[in-house]
Design an enzyme around this catalytic site. Structure first.
Site, PDB file in Angstrom:
ATOM      1  N   ASP A 245      -2.880   0.621   7.996  1.00  0.00           N
ATOM      2  CA  ASP A 245      -1.674   1.355   7.957  1.00  0.00           C
ATOM      3  C   ASP A 245      -0.485   1.049   8.831  1.00  0.00           C
ATOM      4  O   ASP A 245       0.335   1.938   9.163  1.00  0.00           O
ATOM      5  CB  ASP A 245      -1.884   2.958   7.866  1.00  0.00           C
ATOM      6  CG  ASP A 245      -2.909   3.218   6.563  1.00  0.00           C
ATOM      7  OD1 ASP A 245      -2.804   2.661   5.804  1.00  0.00           O
ATOM      8  OD2 ASP A 245      -3.542   4.233   7.018  1.00  0.00           O
TER       9      ASP A 245
ATOM     10  N   HIS B 147       0.585   5.181   1.082  1.00  0.00           N
ATOM     11  CA  HIS B 147       0.211   5.981   2.154  1.00  0.00           C
ATOM     12  C   HIS B 147       0.866   7.221   2.146  1.00  0.00           C
ATOM     13  O   HIS B 147       1.832   7.566   2.433  1.00  0.00           O
ATOM     14  CB  HIS B 147       0.167   5.290   3.671  1.00  0.00           C
ATOM     15  CG  HIS B 147      -0.673   6.300   4.553  1.00  0.00           C
ATOM     16  ND1 HIS B 147      -2.127   6.059   4.712  1.00  0.00           N
ATOM     17  CD2 HIS B 147      -0.249   6.881   5.500  1.00  0.00           C
ATOM     18  CE1 HIS B 147      -2.390   6.850   5.514  1.00  0.00           C
ATOM     19  NE2 HIS B 147      -1.244   7.365   6.208  1.00  0.00           N
TER      20      HIS B 147
ATOM     21  N   ASN C 195       0.766  -1.061  -0.301  1.00  0.00           N
ATOM     22  CA  ASN C 195      -0.073  -0.098   0.056  1.00  0.00           C
ATOM     23  C   ASN C 195       0.931   1.091   0.046  1.00  0.00           C
ATOM     24  O   ASN C 195       1.984   1.273   0.676  1.00  0.00           O
ATOM     25  CB  ASN C 195      -0.723  -0.212   1.423  1.00  0.00           C
ATOM     26  CG  ASN C 195      -1.929   1.299   1.168  1.00  0.00           C
ATOM     27  OD1 ASN C 195      -2.481   1.659   0.404  1.00  0.00           O
ATOM     28  ND2 ASN C 195      -1.876   2.049   2.436  1.00  0.00           N
TER      29      ASN C 195
ATOM     30  N   SER D 176       4.791   6.926   2.095  1.00  0.00           N
ATOM     31  CA  SER D 176       5.224   5.471   2.527  1.00  0.00           C
ATOM     32  C   SER D 176       4.780   4.378   1.784  1.00  0.00           C
ATOM     33  O   SER D 176       3.688   4.495   1.581  1.00  0.00           O
ATOM     34  CB  SER D 176       5.201   5.440   4.033  1.00  0.00           C
ATOM     35  OG  SER D 176       5.594   6.492   4.873  1.00  0.00           O
TER      36      SER D 176
END
Length: 212
Positions: free
Chosen positions: A142, A106, A104, A133
């Protein structure tokens, strides 16, 4: 490298991936784009056979939606799943099914500012530095191991909108840099820790990119 991409919005990170593949900068193939929003512009960036979308509210519960999404993603036989602006929290069952293969991007310097409104929160905290990130996805929001981050300076006259625009300039090259390492077999996850070139990362990689 076969990539399944999850997206809820305009798909700018997806487009960066597609452009890098087209130029040969990334040895990969997007095998499906999956969205919780049938009207998401991201879906229009790939041919119709690669699109999958459903409205989560049409399902009896969150688990039913997650199961169908996971089955659809698995059917595309991805090596990696990339969350690129996917705004719905993935359920535990989905994450466990693809654990160690979900990335992911972010818009914050994790572990700071998990969740939403990251730019406004960075300004409210008077941070001197903000950024983006790339991390492994785990059931906790997250909170997975961070592989790499790209910082941007916070300017005195920044608004949440201007800061967001500057972070977006580093999001694309950051995601591509991590995916290039992934395609080369350099990225792994073991016991909740990011592994690069066979060695555990004690601190995430800091990657610098120019902004305007």
């Amino acid at each position: 490298m076969r990539l399944a991409v999850l997206a809820s919005g305009r798909g700018s990170n997806l487009q960066a991936i597609l452009d890098a593949i087209a130029t040969g900068a990334l040895e990969a193939r997007v095998v499906g784009v999956f969205s919780d929003k049938p009207t998401a512009p991201a879906l229009q960036r790939v041919p119709e056979p690669l699109r999958w979308s459903r409205k989560a509210k049409d399902y009896a519960d969150r688990g039913a939606f997650g199961t169908e999404l996971a089955d659809a993603v698995a059917a595309s036989q991805p090596d990696w799943v990339v969350c690129a602006g996917y705004m719905r929290i993935l359920g535990d069952a989905f994450v466990q099914r693809f654990r160690g293969r979900i990335l992911n991007i972010h818009p914050s310097l994790l572990p700071k500012y998990r969740g939403l409104h990251t730019h406004a929160r960075a300004l409210a905290a008077s941070d001197a530095e903000h950024g983006a990130s790339v991390h492994f996805v785990i059931p906790e929001l997250d909170a997975g191991a961070v592989i790499a981050y790209a910082p941007v300076p916070v300017l005195t006259d920044d608004t949440a909108e201007s800061l967001a625009a500057r972070v977006l300039q580093v999001e694309h090259p950051l995601l591509l840099a991590v995916l290039q390492m992934t395609a080369a077999g350099r990225i792994d996850e073991q016991s909740g820790r990011a592994i690069v070139d066979g060695q555990p990362l004690f601190t995430p990689l800091r990657l610098e990119f120019a902004t305007t």
